[in-house]
Design an enzyme around this catalytic site. Structure first.
Site, PDB file in Angstrom:
ATOM      1  N   HIS A 151       0.560  -1.152  -0.038  1.00  0.00           N
ATOM      2  CA  HIS A 151      -0.112   0.055  -0.167  1.00  0.00           C
ATOM      3  C   HIS A 151       0.870   1.203   0.111  1.00  0.00           C
ATOM      4  O   HIS A 151       0.345   2.362   0.233  1.00  0.00           O
ATOM      5  CB  HIS A 151      -0.921  -0.120   1.340  1.00  0.00           C
ATOM      6  N   THR A 203      -3.429  -8.338  11.000  1.00  0.00           N
ATOM      7  CA  THR A 203      -4.304  -7.649  10.007  1.00  0.00           C
ATOM      8  C   THR A 203      -5.700  -8.325   9.893  1.00  0.00           C
ATOM      9  O   THR A 203      -6.129  -9.769  10.444  1.00  0.00           O
ATOM     10  CB  THR A 203      -3.872  -8.153   8.493  1.00  0.00           C
TER      11      THR A 203
END
Ligand code: APR
Length: 273
Positions: free
Chosen positions: A123, A195
């Protein structure tokens, strides 16, 4: 924390041929960087549409102002954060040849600060900004004067500068996507750390590791159903992967678990003939 799972993870890692780690915001919370979806997380305090790509293109000055407010209010403590024992343990695993790559969804540069070298930034990275016109890359701290003069900051070519992070609706950098899929496809152990496994396409990488293929990547002709791979989750809470994909979940602090696994590996190495 279930120490039998710590021991099991250490033994698997020592025998592994090619281990990769997929990390999320949960590995950085012990460095003071808030995650997104835990109580009090970023999406509880800020409007996620600030990070919609189309919004940035339409209102770059507004989005820059929001980002600076987050930074000034301490909501985005990325620039001052330091790696924690979880980042350090993964850097040690890479240094001794156990860990081959880290695929991180995080934009905080903490894996690199801890000394990890093979870090795939799924990201992007908040320490950099990129020109939307000529793609020139600057370090964020190189443009502070430009930011003080006007928003949005502009490149020498006149183009708008955008934080070099992936906004919602923006494509994952092709090189990062391809390398991540390759690592997931060839690993025989994947550590999935901190996550919630809710954001695609990152959340499909453990499925690829497990040889379960994935609708997200079917076009890349990957996913060997007979693939043998251990997926070891380390997270405060179960996720959609826990009962469907992961071999087991070490539930608790990522920093504590990773440090315990590292110490167990060192014990086992010390006993090795
Ligand atoms: N130890 C272990 N797990 C933790 C810790 C910790 N110290 N702190 C938080 N967690 C867990 C939370 O319980 C949660 O399950 O880490 C997970 C973090 O999930 P999210 O906040 O959803 O973060 P992440 O999965 O990285 O988000 C993925 O979503 O908003 C987008 O682009 C953003 O990269 C981000 C993506």
């Amino acid at each position: 924390m279930d120490t039998s799972l710590i021991d099991k993870a250490a033994e698997i890692l020592l025998k592994a041929r090619h281990t990769v780690a997929l990390t999320g915001a949960g590995i950085s919370t012990e460095s003071g960087v808030p995650d997104f979806r835990s109580p009090g997380g970023i999406w509880e305090r800020y409007d996620p549409t600030i990070f919609f790509y189309d919004r940035f293109i339409a209102q770059p000055d507004f989005v820059w102002r929001q980002l600076l407010d987050m930074h000034r209010s301490g909501g985005l403590t990325i620039w001052s954060a330091e790696p924690n024992r979880g980042h350090d343990a993964l850097a040690w695993m890479e240094a001794v040849g156990i860990l081959k790559a880290i695929i991180t969804q995080n934009i905080d540069n903490l894996h690199q600060k801890a000394g990890s070298e093979h870090v795939i930034e799924f990201h992007g990275n908040m320490l950099y900004v990129r020109c939307l016109d000529c793609a020139c890359l600057y370090r964020y701290d190189e443009i502070l004067d430009e930011i003080a003069r006007h928003l949005p900051p502009r490149c020498d070519c006149g183009g708008v500068l955008k934080p070099d992070i992936i906004f919602f609706g923006e494509a994952i950098p092709p090189a990062a996507l391809h390398e991540s899929v390759e690592e997931a496809d060839c690993c025989d152990v994947m550590l999935v750390i901190g996550t919630s496994a809710q954001i695609e396409p990152a959340a499909s990488l453990p499925l690829i590791a497990k040889g379960m293929g994935s609708m997200m990547f079917h076009f890349m002709h990957i996913g060997k159903p007979d693939k043998r791979c251990h997926v070891i989750e380390i997270n405060r809470e179960p996720t959609p992967l826990t009962h469907e994909v992961s071999d087991f979940l070490i539930q608790g602090s990522a920093g504590e678990a990773l440090q315990m696994i590292m110490e167990r590996i060192q014990d086992l190495q010390g006993k090795a003939p």
